[in-house]
Scaffold this motif. Structure first.
Motif, PDB file in Angstrom:
ATOM      1  N   GLN A   1      -8.772   3.256 -11.280  1.00 39.70           N
ATOM      2  CA  GLN A   1      -8.315   3.926 -10.065  1.00 39.70           C
ATOM      3  C   GLN A   1      -9.486   4.374  -9.184  1.00 39.70           C
ATOM      4  OE1 GLN A   1      -7.925   5.024 -13.147  1.00 39.70           O
ATOM      5  NE2 GLN A   1      -8.381   7.193 -13.321  1.00 39.70           N
TER       6      GLN A   1
ATOM      7  N   THR B   1       2.574   1.454  -3.630  1.00 44.94           N
ATOM      8  CA  THR B   1       1.729   1.457  -4.831  1.00 44.94           C
ATOM      9  C   THR B   1       0.484   2.330  -4.715  1.00 44.94           C
ATOM     10  OG1 THR B   1       0.403  -0.454  -4.136  1.00 44.94           O
ATOM     11  CG2 THR B   1       2.461  -0.910  -5.312  1.00 44.94           C
ATOM     12  N   GLY B   2       0.057   2.665  -3.494  1.00 41.44           N
ATOM     13  CA  GLY B   2      -1.199   3.398  -3.321  1.00 41.44           C
ATOM     14  C   GLY B   2      -2.417   2.513  -3.467  1.00 41.44           C
TER      15      GLY B   2
ATOM     16  N   GLU C   1      -4.514  -0.699  -1.762  1.00 42.16           N
ATOM     17  CA  GLU C   1      -4.645  -1.478  -0.529  1.00 42.16           C
ATOM     18  C   GLU C   1      -5.502  -2.711  -0.784  1.00 42.16           C
ATOM     19  OE1 GLU C   1      -6.240  -1.066   4.099  1.00 42.16           O
ATOM     20  OE2 GLU C   1      -5.911   0.723   2.868  1.00 42.16           O
TER      21      GLU C   1
ATOM     22  N   ARG D   1       0.831  -1.209   0.000  1.00 45.66           N
ATOM     23  CA  ARG D   1       0.000   0.000   0.000  1.00 45.66           C
ATOM     24  C   ARG D   1       0.864   1.257   0.000  1.00 45.66           C
ATOM     25  NH1 ARG D   1      -1.972   3.226   4.276  1.00 45.66           N
ATOM     26  NH2 ARG D   1      -3.982   4.221   3.837  1.00 45.66           N
ATOM     27  N   PHE D   2       1.944   1.243   0.774  1.00 51.32           N
ATOM     28  CA  PHE D   2       2.829   2.405   0.869  1.00 51.32           C
ATOM     29  C   PHE D   2       3.489   2.704  -0.474  1.00 51.32           C
ATOM     30  CE2 PHE D   2       7.074   4.189   1.601  1.00 51.32           C
ATOM     31  CZ  PHE D   2       6.752   5.332   2.304  1.00 51.32           C
TER      32      PHE D   2
ATOM     33  N   MET E   1      -4.214   4.002  -8.209  1.00 49.87           N
ATOM     34  CA  MET E   1      -4.137   4.830  -7.000  1.00 49.87           C
ATOM     35  C   MET E   1      -5.493   4.911  -6.304  1.00 49.87           C
ATOM     36  SD  MET E   1      -2.371   6.627  -4.930  1.00 49.87           S
ATOM     37  CE  MET E   1      -0.812   6.863  -5.785  1.00 49.87           C
ATOM     38  N   GLY E   2      -5.501   4.612  -5.004  1.00 45.51           N
ATOM     39  CA  GLY E   2      -6.727   4.716  -4.227  1.00 45.51           C
ATOM     40  C   GLY E   2      -7.615   3.493  -4.242  1.00 45.51           C
TER      41      GLY E   2
END
Length: 236
Positions: free
Chosen positions: A102, A64-65, A67, A61-62, A84-85
């Motif tokens: 995304q 690549t963004g 989770e 997560r840190f 992202m997100g």
């Protein structure tokens, strides 16, 4: 593991025209990184190494963004575009040939234990910013438009748009292998407003023909102003 990675790389070339080389995919695609790390974390999770699995998912997560809880079950040929997100909850189940854009959330509702995240079928495309919430089932060959919020079950061969998500069923038409064309998605709210406008115009035309012409919108505005004056007088 290597065979799985080759399949995941091939999916990127099939669904993203911007991909030009294997090295570009391996080093520059966060969706590929997040999926590879998730598959390892999920294996650790099934071995009851929960802390290590969660640690890997948080590192993913840190960097690549994206989770993805290590408990989530993801099928073959899964693809996250940009990514992202993106959030995928613990009890989420995803079938084969699924594409996420995304900002997609596959989340839960409430704080109860057990199954609380969605089950996604095969050949599903979920547009940017869409939210699929709760322990609901999304069938096969489904397209969910960008920004939609889905909190009810979706049958197979369907398109979902809007907040809350509205289903437009395509019976007998397979959507497998088709991309999500955001510009071609239907807008049920706009369609409803257009129908109301047409009915008002027909009403005005009928009144004009009968010699009792009045403008419906002007009448509604006049009534609103009159109600406002009455309310002011009542307060006094």
């Amino acid at each position: 593991m290597l065979k799985q990675m080759r399949r995941d790389i091939q999916v990127v070339f099939e669904r993203d025209p911007a991909a030009r080389s294997i090295w570009e995919v391996v080093f520059c695609y966060p969706g590929f990184h997040a999926l590879a790390l998730h598959r390892f974390a999920h294996w650790l999770y099934t071995c009851r190494l929960i802390f290590l699995a969660r640690l890997i998912s948080q590192l993913s997560r840190f960097f690549t963004g994206i989770e993805i809880h290590p408990g989530a079950k993801i099928g073959q040929r899964f693809f996250i575009d940009h990514g992202m997100g993106v959030v995928i909850g613990e009890t989420t189940e995803i079938g084969d040939d699924v594409t996420l854009y995304q900002g997609v959330t596959l989340g839960g509702t409430g704080k109860e234990k057990g199954k609380r995240h969605p089950t996604i079928g095969s050949n599903v495309v979920i547009g940017a910013g869409a939210k699929v919430l709760g322990a609901i089932e999304v069938g096969n060959d489904v397209k969910i438009g960008a920004g939609s919020v889905v909190n009810k079950a979706v049958p197979s061969d369907s398109t979902v748009v809007g907040i809350p998500g509205r289903i437009i069923i395509h019976r007998g038409i397979s959507l497998a292998g088709q991309d999500l064309r955001h510009g071609d998605m239907p807008d049920p709210v706009a369609d409803m407003l257009q129908q109301i406008t047409l009915r008002l115009e027909n009403l005005e035309n009928n009144e004009k023909e009968e010699g009792n012409y009045f403008h419906v919108l002007e009448t509604l505005q006049h009534d609103d102003k009159a109600e406002g004056r009455i309310s002011t007088e009542e307060k006094r």
